[in-house]
Every structure is written in structure tokens, then in C-alpha cells.
Design a protein around this motif. Structure first.
Motif, PDB file in Angstrom:
ATOM      1  N   UNK A  41     -55.910 107.680  93.175  1.00  0.00           N
ATOM      2  CA  UNK A  41     -56.384 108.482  92.039  1.00  0.00           C
ATOM      3  C   UNK A  41     -55.580 109.768  91.891  1.00  0.00           C
ATOM      4  N   UNK A  42     -55.307 110.421  93.021  1.00  0.00           N
ATOM      5  CA  UNK A  42     -54.548 111.670  92.967  1.00  0.00           C
ATOM      6  C   UNK A  42     -53.114 111.403  92.491  1.00  0.00           C
ATOM      7  N   UNK A  43     -52.516 110.329  92.972  1.00  0.00           N
ATOM      8  CA  UNK A  43     -51.163 109.983  92.515  1.00  0.00           C
ATOM      9  C   UNK A  43     -51.163 109.672  91.024  1.00  0.00           C
ATOM     10  N   UNK A  44     -52.275 109.092  90.545  1.00  0.00           N
ATOM     11  CA  UNK A  44     -52.400 108.883  89.106  1.00  0.00           C
ATOM     12  C   UNK A  44     -52.414 110.200  88.347  1.00  0.00           C
ATOM     13  N   UNK A  95     -34.726 129.429  96.750  1.00  0.00           N
ATOM     14  CA  UNK A  95     -34.008 128.160  96.884  1.00  0.00           C
ATOM     15  C   UNK A  95     -34.716 127.012  96.169  1.00  0.00           C
ATOM     16  N   UNK A  96     -35.527 127.346  95.194  1.00  0.00           N
ATOM     17  CA  UNK A  96     -36.321 126.371  94.452  1.00  0.00           C
ATOM     18  C   UNK A  96     -35.482 125.197  93.944  1.00  0.00           C
ATOM     19  N   UNK A  97     -34.284 125.475  93.454  1.00  0.00           N
ATOM     20  CA  UNK A  97     -33.447 124.424  92.872  1.00  0.00           C
ATOM     21  C   UNK A  97     -32.730 123.580  93.914  1.00  0.00           C
ATOM     22  N   UNK A  98     -32.712 124.011  95.143  1.00  0.00           N
ATOM     23  CA  UNK A  98     -31.900 123.309  96.143  1.00  0.00           C
ATOM     24  C   UNK A  98     -32.726 122.545  97.176  1.00  0.00           C
ATOM     25  N   UNK A  99     -34.061 122.681  97.153  1.00  0.00           N
ATOM     26  CA  UNK A  99     -34.867 121.940  98.124  1.00  0.00           C
ATOM     27  C   UNK A  99     -35.650 120.832  97.428  1.00  0.00           C
ATOM     28  N   UNK A 100     -36.268 119.971  98.219  1.00  0.00           N
ATOM     29  CA  UNK A 100     -37.033 118.820  97.728  1.00  0.00           C
ATOM     30  C   UNK A 100     -38.539 119.044  97.870  1.00  0.00           C
ATOM     31  N   UNK A 101     -38.933 120.293  97.912  1.00  0.00           N
ATOM     32  CA  UNK A 101     -40.354 120.619  98.010  1.00  0.00           C
ATOM     33  C   UNK A 101     -40.684 121.482  99.201  1.00  0.00           C
ATOM     34  N   UNK A 102     -39.831 121.416 100.248  1.00  0.00           N
ATOM     35  CA  UNK A 102     -40.036 122.208 101.453  1.00  0.00           C
ATOM     36  C   UNK A 102     -38.739 122.948 101.769  1.00  0.00           C
ATOM     37  N   UNK A 103     -38.846 124.248 101.936  1.00  0.00           N
ATOM     38  CA  UNK A 103     -37.684 125.055 102.308  1.00  0.00           C
ATOM     39  C   UNK A 103     -37.741 125.263 103.821  1.00  0.00           C
ATOM     40  N   UNK A 141     -53.493 120.849 104.616  1.00  0.00           N
ATOM     41  CA  UNK A 141     -52.057 120.943 104.848  1.00  0.00           C
ATOM     42  C   UNK A 141     -51.410 119.555 104.896  1.00  0.00           C
ATOM     43  N   UNK A 142     -52.110 118.586 105.494  1.00  0.00           N
ATOM     44  CA  UNK A 142     -51.572 117.227 105.554  1.00  0.00           C
ATOM     45  C   UNK A 142     -51.486 116.612 104.160  1.00  0.00           C
ATOM     46  N   UNK A 143     -52.529 116.820 103.346  1.00  0.00           N
ATOM     47  CA  UNK A 143     -52.506 116.305 101.980  1.00  0.00           C
ATOM     48  C   UNK A 143     -51.413 116.983 101.158  1.00  0.00           C
ATOM     49  N   UNK A 144     -51.256 118.272 101.350  1.00  0.00           N
ATOM     50  CA  UNK A 144     -50.203 119.016 100.660  1.00  0.00           C
ATOM     51  C   UNK A 144     -48.824 118.473 101.015  1.00  0.00           C
ATOM     52  N   UNK A 145     -48.626 118.199 102.307  1.00  0.00           N
ATOM     53  CA  UNK A 145     -47.342 117.662 102.770  1.00  0.00           C
ATOM     54  C   UNK A 145     -47.078 116.278 102.181  1.00  0.00           C
ATOM     55  N   UNK A 146     -48.143 115.491 101.967  1.00  0.00           N
ATOM     56  CA  UNK A 146     -47.980 114.152 101.419  1.00  0.00           C
ATOM     57  C   UNK A 146     -47.723 114.178  99.908  1.00  0.00           C
ATOM     58  N   UNK A 147     -48.364 115.106  99.207  1.00  0.00           N
ATOM     59  CA  UNK A 147     -48.274 115.128  97.750  1.00  0.00           C
ATOM     60  C   UNK A 147     -47.059 115.881  97.219  1.00  0.00           C
ATOM     61  N   UNK A 148     -46.575 116.852  97.961  1.00  0.00           N
ATOM     62  CA  UNK A 148     -45.453 117.657  97.458  1.00  0.00           C
ATOM     63  C   UNK A 148     -44.219 116.815  97.129  1.00  0.00           C
ATOM     64  N   UNK A 149     -43.785 115.895  97.998  1.00  0.00           N
ATOM     65  CA  UNK A 149     -42.628 115.066  97.631  1.00  0.00           C
ATOM     66  C   UNK A 149     -42.884 114.201  96.398  1.00  0.00           C
ATOM     67  N   UNK A 150     -44.140 113.760  96.212  1.00  0.00           N
ATOM     68  CA  UNK A 150     -44.469 112.956  95.036  1.00  0.00           C
ATOM     69  C   UNK A 150     -44.310 113.781  93.761  1.00  0.00           C
ATOM     70  N   UNK A 151     -44.793 115.024  93.788  1.00  0.00           N
ATOM     71  CA  UNK A 151     -44.633 115.902  92.627  1.00  0.00           C
ATOM     72  C   UNK A 151     -43.156 116.182  92.367  1.00  0.00           C
ATOM     73  N   UNK A 152     -42.399 116.429  93.417  1.00  0.00           N
ATOM     74  CA  UNK A 152     -40.963 116.683  93.268  1.00  0.00           C
ATOM     75  C   UNK A 152     -40.243 115.468  92.683  1.00  0.00           C
TER      76      UNK A 152
END
Length: 243
Positions: A41-44, A95-103, A141-152
Motif C-alpha cells: 500500500x505504501x509503495x502504491x 550533495x542532493x544531486x549526487x546521492x541516491x537518497x543517503x549521503x 528508521x528501518x521503514x525510512x531506509x526501505x522507502x527512501x530508495x523507492x522514492x529516489x
């Protein structure tokens, strides 16, 4: 006299009868299933919000209930002064433009210095505010780590920054750069000057304790540093992904 025929044993039924109900295993199984459904649902929502503006966030909702309402006006990135986009990035995530969600460099530096914010990127802050809740629990924090790459992966960098500037708190009950521009300077987000944009960006870490219209000496120095940083990322290409 022929012996009586014996019915074959139903071994499957016998095993089923012997099987005992294990409540812990049952609860774990359902927890995994419900967690999987929630993640789908969240990925949706991640896919949906790539084009549709989030109607609210947990923080906005809770503050609206606490205060009896909030100031908030959504504006597209095209209606935000480019210098405001750069100032926000220079202040929060150079470094917003150069990372994939985590600096990773920022995270290591934050750990070494004992900083409370933990080197969170703009992408992480958007995930936390749009899809999750405030707090420092390991679950969040675990959910954030899982969702951030999806948003990116699904959103553009410009979209991430657009959402960020529309949900960020700039003063008590003031959310989004349009409401902040009107609140502090009596203008629109599209007409913000370099100085005004830098002052707004300078309050982001602690909006309830800082006033962009009446900056302290510390806030004035920070705004000047942000203005310089915004010019730097514009010149060296680190603003290219959202301009």
C-alpha cells in the motif's frame, strides 16, 4: 470365515489432528502478511504521489488539531523562486544531486561529531514526513531506509524538492514555502529574493525557535553562509538535477 476388512488409516487427517495450535507462530505469520500488505500500500502511495500532491502529513495533521488550523498553500516548483530551491539544498543537503537518497559522508560526519540530526538527506526527510511519523524508533528508521530508495527511483529530484518545500515547517503552524513567504515577507514564493530565500532556509532545522523576519546574529550569519552555498552549488553543477 473371511476376516473383516480394515479401513486404511487417513494419515494426513491423523497428523492434522495431532498438530497443535501455536499462537506465537500464528501471530508471526499474520504479522508478516500484514506487514507485506502495508508495504504494498505504501509503495502504491509512492507511485501515486509522484504525480499527485500529498494531501497532508502526520505532522501537519497533528499541528492542525493542536492549533485549530495551519497556514499552508501548495505551489508547484515552477512557482518557487529558483534561488529558494538552491537555498534549501545548500542548507539541508548540498550533495542532493549526487546521492541516491543517503549521503554516507554526511552520515559518518554526523556520527563522528555526535550531531542529533544524523545527516538526514532531503529525500529521507520527505519519506519520514509524507509516509511515516516523527520519532527516533528503530522501526521508523528501518521503514525510512526501505522507502527512501523507492522514492529516489520513482520520483525526480525536482519532485522530491518540490514536495519537501511544500511540507516543511517554517514557523509554528506555517507549512510550505508559499505560506512562509507570505508570513515573513508579505510576498509569494515565486518572488523571493536571495536574502529572503536564505533566511527561510536558515530556519528549517528549528522553525519554532527561529524567526526569518527578525534574525538573530547567528541566524544572519547562517543565512549569509546559505546564500554563498547556493551560489556555489549553482556554479559547480550540484544544482543541475532540479533546475
Amino acid at each position: 470365515m473371511a476376516g473383516k476388512s480394515k479401513k486404511p488409516r487417513n494419515t494426513a487427517a491423523a497428523k492434522q489432528a495431532k498438530r497443535r495450535f501455536r499462537p506465537v507462530r500464528w501471530m508471526l505469520r499474520w504479522a508478516v502478511r500484514l506487514g507485506g500488505i502495508a508495504m504494498v500500500l505504501v509503495l502504491g502511495l509512492v507511485v501515486l504521489f509522484a504525480a499527485v500532491n500529498p494531501p497532508t502529513t502526520h505532522t501537519i495533521w497533528s499541528e492542525a488539531n493542536r492549533l485549530g488550523g495551519v497556514q499552508r498553500n501548495w505551489v508547484d516548483a515552477d512557482d518557487i523562486a529558483p534561488v529558494m530551491l538552491r537555498a534549501a539544498v545548500a542548507a539541508e543537503d548540498a550533495n542532493f544531486c549526487t546521492h541516491w537518497g543517503f549521503d554516507m559522508d554526511a552520515i559518518r560526519a554526523a556520527i563522528d561529531s555526535g550531531a542529533a540530526r544524523g545527516g538526514s538527506t532531503i529525500s529521507q526527510q520527505v519519506v519520514k514526513n509524507v509516509f511515516l511519523w516523527q520519532g527516533r524508533s528503530w522501526v521508523r528508521k528501518a521503514l525510512e531506509a526501505a522507502l527512501t530508495p523507492a522514492v529516489e527511483a520513482i520520483w525526480s529530484k525536482r519532485r522530491i524538492l518540490e514536495v519537501y518545500l511544500n511540507i516543511a515547517e517554517f514557523d509554528e503552524g506555517v507549512f510550505g514555502v508559499e505560506a512562509a513567504a507570505q508570513r515573513y515577507f508579505g510576498t509569494s514564493a515565486a518572488r523571493l529574493s536571495t536574502r529572503q530565500a536564505s533566511l527561510l532556509a536558515s530556519v528549517l532545522p528549528n522553525p519554532k525557535q527561529r524567526n526569518a523576519a527578525n534574525p538573530t546574529a547567528f541566524l544572519d550569519r547562517r543565512a549569509r553562509a546559505i546564500a554563498s552555498g547556493a551560489a556555489t552549488i549553482d556554479a559547480d553543477g550540484r544544482a543541475a538535477c532540479f533546475q
